[in-house]
Enzyme design. Structure first.
Site, PDB file in Angstrom:
ATOM      1  N   LYS A  14       0.961  -1.204  -0.001  1.00 18.06           N
ATOM      2  CA  LYS A  14      -0.199  -0.129  -0.131  1.00 18.06           C
ATOM      3  C   LYS A  14       0.923   1.291  -0.041  1.00 18.06           C
ATOM      4  O   LYS A  14       0.610   1.974  -0.871  1.00 18.06           O
ATOM      5  CB  LYS A  14      -0.949  -0.004   1.206  1.00 18.06           C
ATOM      6  CG  LYS A  14      -1.916  -1.099   1.123  1.00 18.06           C
ATOM      7  CD  LYS A  14      -2.860  -1.002   2.315  1.00 18.06           C
ATOM      8  CE  LYS A  14      -2.213  -0.889   3.704  1.00 18.06           C
ATOM      9  NZ  LYS A  14      -1.597  -2.485   3.930  1.00 18.06           N
ATOM     10  N   ARG A 128      11.202  -6.394   4.503  1.00 16.30           N
ATOM     11  CA  ARG A 128      11.134  -4.788   4.872  1.00 16.30           C
ATOM     12  C   ARG A 128      11.775  -4.660   6.448  1.00 16.30           C
ATOM     13  O   ARG A 128      12.501  -3.636   6.513  1.00 16.30           O
ATOM     14  CB  ARG A 128       9.837  -4.476   4.862  1.00 16.30           C
ATOM     15  CG  ARG A 128       9.633  -2.902   4.923  1.00 16.30           C
ATOM     16  CD  ARG A 128       8.237  -2.603   4.952  1.00 16.30           C
ATOM     17  NE  ARG A 128       7.356  -2.900   5.921  1.00 16.30           N
ATOM     18  CZ  ARG A 128       5.726  -2.636   5.925  1.00 16.30           C
ATOM     19  NH1 ARG A 128       5.307  -2.172   4.968  1.00 16.30           N
ATOM     20  NH2 ARG A 128       5.227  -2.932   6.969  1.00 16.30           N
ATOM     21  N   ARG A 134      11.508  -0.998  11.632  1.00 12.74           N
ATOM     22  CA  ARG A 134      10.090  -1.256  12.292  1.00 12.74           C
ATOM     23  C   ARG A 134      10.395  -2.565  12.918  1.00 12.74           C
ATOM     24  O   ARG A 134      10.351  -3.716  12.352  1.00 12.74           O
ATOM     25  CB  ARG A 134       8.940  -1.160  11.375  1.00 12.74           C
ATOM     26  CG  ARG A 134       8.670   0.178  10.626  1.00 12.74           C
ATOM     27  CD  ARG A 134       7.484   0.158   9.867  1.00 12.74           C
ATOM     28  NE  ARG A 134       6.261  -0.363  10.519  1.00 12.74           N
ATOM     29  CZ  ARG A 134       5.175  -0.794   9.749  1.00 12.74           C
ATOM     30  NH1 ARG A 134       4.991   0.045   8.702  1.00 12.74           N
ATOM     31  NH2 ARG A 134       4.052  -1.352  10.560  1.00 12.74           N
ATOM     32  N   ARG A 146      -0.365  -9.411  13.237  1.00 12.52           N
ATOM     33  CA  ARG A 146      -1.108  -8.499  12.500  1.00 12.52           C
ATOM     34  C   ARG A 146      -1.864  -8.891  11.347  1.00 12.52           C
ATOM     35  O   ARG A 146      -3.129  -8.151  11.008  1.00 12.52           O
ATOM     36  CB  ARG A 146       0.229  -7.552  12.039  1.00 12.52           C
ATOM     37  CG  ARG A 146       0.843  -6.711  12.945  1.00 12.52           C
ATOM     38  CD  ARG A 146       2.265  -6.059  12.553  1.00 12.52           C
ATOM     39  NE  ARG A 146       2.039  -5.232  11.377  1.00 12.52           N
ATOM     40  CZ  ARG A 146       2.895  -5.001  10.393  1.00 12.52           C
ATOM     41  NH1 ARG A 146       4.197  -5.631  10.660  1.00 12.52           N
ATOM     42  NH2 ARG A 146       2.719  -4.184   9.421  1.00 12.52           N
TER      43      ARG A 146
END
Length: 190
Positions: A14, A128, A134, A146
């Protein structure tokens, strides 16, 4: 006015794709995470209210989130459209967003739902996590939680937009450019 809900599970792409859509269609990006952070940092009334919930580990109530979005919409009266990123996450939020946009004489044009298999999502998030800083992208258990939360709480929002004939499912597998072209073709066909 072109108003897009960019939708999909964590790791679907996204963030990457929203940048392409913003550039192509001159849209204003409305990320609820960014809006929360800016309001909290700016110590706005809504930011302090949101922080009071976040600090307790609670979800920020829909009313607070919608009021923040309303404030952002009012800051951009000449926008060609908006891309909603990270919102709505629940059907009540989708209903509230519809009411907010209707009060401004507009509506959601399309929901673009990026579909990616779960194993691919996990691989993307772990990759990522190596560069994003993160911590929630480095722990497989957190990643699974998640994804499970998305499937349980957020995925049903697709049904809300499907009932309005606004849902377009996009294959989120392939190169960034291939996925971008699928998105552009879908929007251009509106």
């Amino acid at each position: 006015m072109l108003n897009i809900v960019l939708f999909g599970p964590p790791g679907a792409g996204k963030g990457t794709q929203s940048e392409k859509l913003i550039e192509q269609y001159q849209l204003k990006h409305l990320s609820t995470g960014d809006i929360f952070r800016a309001n909290i940092k700016g110590e706005t009334e809504l930011g302090l209210l949101a922080k009071s919930y976040i600090d307790k580990g609670d979800l920020v109530p829909d009313e607070v989130t919608i009021n923040m979005l309303k404030s952002e919409l009012e800051k951009a009266p000449d926008a060609k459209g908006f891309i909603f990123d990270g919102f709505p996450r629940t059907t009540p939020q989708a209903e509230a967003l519809d009411q907010l946009l209707e009060s401004r004489g507009t509506q959601i044009s399309i929901m673009l739902a990026l579909e990616v298999e779960e194993n691919e999502l996990k691989a993307r998030l772990l990759e990522r996590g190596k560069t994003s800083g993160r911590s929630d992208d480095t722990d497989p258990a957190i990643i699974q939680a998640r994804i499970d939360n998305y499937n349980r709480e957020t995925a049903p929002v697709k049904d809300f937009y499907a009932a309005q004939n606004k849902l377009q499912v996009i294959d989120g597998i392939g190169s960034i450019e291939e996925i971008t072209q699928r998105l552009f073709a879908t929007i251009d066909a509106l």
